[in-house]
Every structure is written in C-alpha cells, then in structure tokens.
Scaffold this motif. Structure first.
Motif, short mmCIF file in Angstrom:
data_model
loop_
_atom_site.label_atom_id
_atom_site.label_comp_id
_atom_site.label_asym_id
_atom_site.label_seq_id
_atom_site.Cartn_x
_atom_site.Cartn_y
_atom_site.Cartn_z
N UNK A 24 23.33 -43.72 -44.96
CA UNK A 24 24.46 -44.87 -45.14
C UNK A 24 25.70 -44.98 -44.04
N UNK A 25 26.30 -46.13 -43.74
CA UNK A 25 27.37 -46.27 -42.82
C UNK A 25 28.38 -47.11 -43.57
N UNK A 31 32.90 -50.91 -46.72
CA UNK A 31 31.56 -51.91 -46.79
C UNK A 31 30.40 -51.24 -46.20
N UNK A 32 29.49 -51.61 -46.77
CA UNK A 32 28.05 -51.10 -46.05
C UNK A 32 27.75 -51.88 -44.71
N UNK A 33 27.83 -50.97 -43.74
CA UNK A 33 27.30 -51.41 -42.23
C UNK A 33 25.88 -51.04 -42.14
N UNK A 34 25.30 -50.08 -42.69
CA UNK A 34 23.92 -49.84 -42.38
C UNK A 34 23.67 -48.89 -43.80
N UNK A 35 22.44 -48.96 -44.19
CA UNK A 35 21.69 -48.00 -45.17
C UNK A 35 20.17 -47.97 -45.02
N UNK A 36 19.67 -46.81 -44.80
CA UNK A 36 18.18 -46.75 -44.49
C UNK A 36 17.34 -47.23 -45.57
N UNK A 37 15.97 -47.87 -45.14
CA UNK A 37 15.17 -48.27 -45.95
C UNK A 37 14.84 -47.70 -47.23
N UNK A 48 18.85 -54.63 -46.70
CA UNK A 48 19.55 -55.89 -46.38
C UNK A 48 20.64 -56.39 -47.43
N UNK A 49 20.27 -56.29 -48.76
CA UNK A 49 21.25 -56.57 -49.97
C UNK A 49 22.50 -56.01 -49.91
N UNK A 50 22.67 -54.80 -49.28
CA UNK A 50 23.90 -53.81 -49.41
C UNK A 50 24.91 -54.27 -48.41
N UNK A 51 24.36 -54.63 -47.09
CA UNK A 51 25.05 -54.87 -45.91
C UNK A 51 26.34 -55.92 -46.36
N UNK A 52 27.72 -55.36 -45.88
CA UNK A 52 28.83 -56.19 -46.19
C UNK A 52 29.43 -56.11 -47.78
N UNK A 53 28.65 -55.42 -48.36
CA UNK A 53 29.01 -55.11 -49.75
C UNK A 53 29.87 -53.86 -50.00
N UNK A 54 30.71 -53.68 -50.77
CA UNK A 54 31.29 -52.35 -51.20
C UNK A 54 30.44 -51.77 -52.22
#
Length: 515
Positions: A24-25, A31-37, A48-54
């Motif tokens: 994850x990044x 905030x999530x920029x990236x997280x692996x599947x 995709x649910x996590x991108x942009x969220x804290x």
C-alpha cells in the motif's frame, strides 16, 4: 535512461500483484494512493474502495485505524522507516498476524513524496512460535514437577525404611515381648505404606495408558462407603478424629467396580484426615440428586485457595508440598480418584472458602435400578486350618525363607527353592498342594518353571501362584499364558496369604470328599 512516473507506477503494480504481501502507498495526508488486490482476500472490499480514503474512513475498527494513523504520522514527521505488527480478523473470521514496514519515499531534495507500506502475513509462523512457547512452558513445568516428584519419591520411600530398620534392631536386641510386639506393628504399618505407594504408582500408569479394566456390576453405595470408612479408621484414630457418616435408609445402587470405588473413597477420606487437625470431624453425606448418587466429603482442615483448587487433581501435584502444611505423599491420590471416577461415568470436584476454611470434595456417580443377585455374593471360605505342603520359589533367600517360616508358623509345611531348576526338581519329586513362584530367577524364569511343571502329570492341576515384584499388564499376560492360578504382586499381605491358603485347602477338602 530515467523511467517516467507512469512507467514506475506500472512496475509497482506488477510487482505488488505478484507478491504474497499486501503493498500500500499513502500520500502526505494519510490517504490511500494505491493498495494491491490482495486486500480483497482479507477484507472482501476491492482495492478501488480504499483509494482516496484514510485508514479511519475505510471501515476498520477504531483501535486498528488509530494505530495505523499514528504510525503513518510518525513516519511523515521523522522521515524514517518504522516496523510494526498488528492482528487482524479477516472476512472469514480467522485471526491473522502481520508484520509491516512503513518506508518514506523522498525526492532528491529530501521532501516526502509518499509512504510505502509492505504488510507480510506471519500468521502460521506466529502460531508455530506460540505453540513452541506453549510446549516450552509445558516442558518447563513438567520438568519442575518431575524434579519435585523425584525428590518427594525419594523422601517417601526413605521414610518407612527408618522405622523398619529401628524396629528390626529392636526385635534383635530386646527380649521384652511388648516391645517386640510394638516393633512388629511398626513393620507391618510401614510395609503397608510402601505397598500402597507402589500400587498407586502402578495404578496411575495403567490408567494413563488406558490399560485398566473396570468390572461393572450393580453395587450398593452404602457398602462401598462402609468399606472405605473401615480402611480409614486407623488414620482417624491416630489423630482422634471423628467420622460423621450420613447415609439414607434405603440402599443407593450404582454400576461399578467395588475394589476401585472403595479405593476412590478411601483416598478422599484419607486426604481429609491427613489435612485436618486432631480432634476434628470429617463429614460424609450421601444424597440422590437427579438420578445420580452424590457423596460430599467435607473436612475442617487447611483448605484451598482458588488456584490450588484448579491444580489439586493434577498428577504429581501437591498443593501443600512445603511448610507446616506439608503432609507428605506423591500427589498421586487425588489424580487417581479423578481418573477412576471418570472411568465410572462420574465426576469429582472440590470447593473451599480458602485457607484454614476446610475443603469439601464431591463425587458424583450414575445411579442404577439393578440389584446384586445372591449368586454374586459367593460362599464364605472355611476358616478351619488345614496343613498344606507348599513350595516357595524365590532367588531372594531372605524373602523365600521368611515366607516359608511364616507358612510353617501358620501350620503348613513349606519347602524352599532358590533357582528354577531346583523348583522343577522338587515339584517332580515331592507331593505338593501348591507353590508360590517368583518370576525373576537366576537360571530359568518363573514362567518357564510353571510351563515345565504343567507339562507333567502331577503338576497339571497343581495350584501355582506367581509372587513377584512385576506388575505390568504384560507380566499379567505372561502368567495367564503360563497357566498360573493367580498373579500376586509383592509384598503379600497376611489377609491375601490366608485367603489363598484357605482357598486351596477348601478345594482339597472338596476333592477328597467327592472321592
């Protein structure tokens, strides 16, 4: 050649999706920029649910989110790597354990660009480590108990030897009859203690190995309690204690092994007497509750703490093993009680209000409606003395001659043999009524002696009794195979000796009268 930012992102995604770890990044606001599947396998939510969220906006519980936010904030401020671990319950309800490393990504001027977090699943390794720690702790406790047990065993075995040695010297040096009689009583009492100690050791070993057999037949509980009370009477008398035995008017019947159940209640009653002060009362109450026989044995003794009540039925545990409260013993009795009661389909428990408040042991056994038939009672043996010709075979000269002398004093005619070959020769050349045969002989074994005697016409029906220190299941199997009439474990009590000789004498009289 410098890779474009887009190309770097693609490479990161390829690497991330092919690693077993969760990559994850995060940006400077956490905030999530990236997280692996891989996250979807864990939470059920797509990456995709996590991108942009804290983290605290992503559905995680409060302690988890607070911990992650604190780690990310610390890495942002310090611009230093940080390793941490966390527990997580996945979407299937399974507990998982992760070790994570948060790495700050800086530009050439040292400015924080983002934070890369690699979370590795160490669940299996942690389980193995926890299991290893548990095994290590169990081995440590077992080793401590073993050392305590060996020290206690040495003490308990040496204990009876001192009074036996003194009593023997008293018999040798004194011609005063009362003094010699007292010495004899001391020897009898101490030998009985040694015998009981060894029997308990053998018994608990058989039960632990699942090799003990319970004879199930209908029994009146009152009779069992009366026999147990008789057994503990000497202990009570020695401390001037009273036994308050409260039993219902009608017999309560249970299914079980009378010898084992007497052993159960004798052990509990002995324990109550041992840990109670002189001139106190041990109360025994027998009740019928919901189709079960309930026996409460309560004392006014030193009592138990909460932790002691949890350990009191464990093998080789003495909850009062030191200090003024120590009463000796190997910590076998109550463990044996628990195992025997459970073999009868019952259970045993203990309660106490604390130290110096006494203890109450409760034994519960299933009731039955069956009754004991008169045919099970058996006819009493005749007590009329009948002289017998008896062969005693033992390579221990003192043991053989002492038993032979005792048999002579009882009115019998005893002859001794110290080797297996001598025993066979005597059995073939003399008229005998029975033989006691030790198994461990210097030339041929006692089993071989029995088989050789059984192969002759005169020895085919000769009563043969194995009298040995060997008491394992395999030893009993060998003596049954060799057609011994009975397997007796040393030392032989006077009651057992009378029973056996009277039984042989009765059989001889029956055969003589029929002829």
């Amino acid at each position: 050649m410098q890779l474009s930012k887009q190309h770097q992102e693609m490479e990161l995604m390829v690497v991330a999706e092919n690693l077993p770890d969760i990559i994850s990044r995060f940006d400077g606001d956490g905030r999530f920029l990236f997280i692996s599947k891989k996250i979807e396998e864990l939470t059920g939510q797509p990456s995709s649910f996590y991108i942009g969220r804290r983290v605290d906006q992503s559905g995680f519980d409060y302690p988890f989110a607070t911990r992650w936010n604190a780690v990310l904030d610390g890495v942002m401020r310090s611009k230093c790597e940080r390793e941490f671990d966390f527990d997580f319950t996945d979407r299937h309800g399974a507990d998982r354990f992760f070790i994570a490393r948060a790495v700050p990504v800086l530009d050439t001027s040292g400015r924080l660009l983002n934070i890369l977090v690699i979370s590795s699943d160490h669940t299996e390794r942690e389980r193995a480590a926890a299991q290893t720690r548990a095994i290590s702790e169990a081995l440590r406790v077992a080793d401590r108990r073993k050392n305590e047990y060996l020290a206690t065993l040495a003490h308990e075995l040496r204990g009876p030897l001192a009074p036996i040695s003194s009593a023997v010297q008293l018999i040798k040096l004194s011609s005063h009859r009362p003094a010699r009689e007292k010495a004899r009583e001391v020897i009898e009492r101490q030998v009985a203690s040694l015998s009981a100690l060894i029997n308990d050791l053998m018994e608990v070993g058989r039960i632990s190995a699942g090799k003990i057999e319970i004879e199930n037949k209908p029994l009146p509980l009152q009779r069992i309690m009366e026999r147990a009370s008789e057994s503990v009477t000497p202990h009570l008398s020695l401390k001037r204690q009273q036994l308050d035995l409260r039993m219902p008017d009608d017999d309560m019947w249970i299914m079980g092994d009378e010898l084992r159940l007497v052993q159960v209640f004798t052990n509990v009653l002995t324990n109550a007497s041992k840990y109670s002060p002189p001139e106190t009362t041990v109360k025994v109450e027998q009740l019928s509750v919901n189709g079960k026989a309930v026996v409460n044995i309560c004392d006014q003794g030193i009592g138990l703490t909460e932790s002691q009540m949890q350990d009191v039925f464990d093998i080789f545990v003495q909850v009062h093993s030191v200090g003024v409260q120590s009463q000796g013993g190997l910590g076998i009795g109550l463990s044996l009680v628990k195992q025997l009661v459970e073999l009868h389909g019952g259970d045993v428990s203990v309660s106490s209000d604390g130290l110096d408040q006494g203890s109450c042991f409760t034994v519960t056994l299933p009731l039955t409606q069956a009754r004991e038939s008169s045919s099970q009672q058996g006819a009493p043996l005749s007590s009329a003395p009948t002289p017998l010709d008896i062969l005693v075979v033992d390579d221990n000269v003192d043991g053989a001659t002492t038993l032979a002398t005792l048999l002579d004093a009882m009115g019998h005619r005893a002859v001794t043999a110290f080797t297996g070959h001598d025993a066979v020769r005597i059995a073939q050349s003399q008229q005998l009524d029975m033989a006691f045969i030790d198994l461990g002989l210097p030339d041929i074994s006692g089993v071989q002696v029995a088989l050789t005697i059984r192969a002759t016409s005169t020895g085919r029906k000769l009563p043969l009794f194995a009298l040995t220190g060997l008491g394992r299941d395999e030893d009993f199997f060998l003596t049954r195979s060799a057609q011994f009439n009975e397997h007796l474990v040393k030392p032989l009590s006077m009651d057992e000796l009378l029973r056996i000789t009277e039984s042989v004498a009765n059989t001889n009289r029956t055969v003589s009268s029929s002829n």
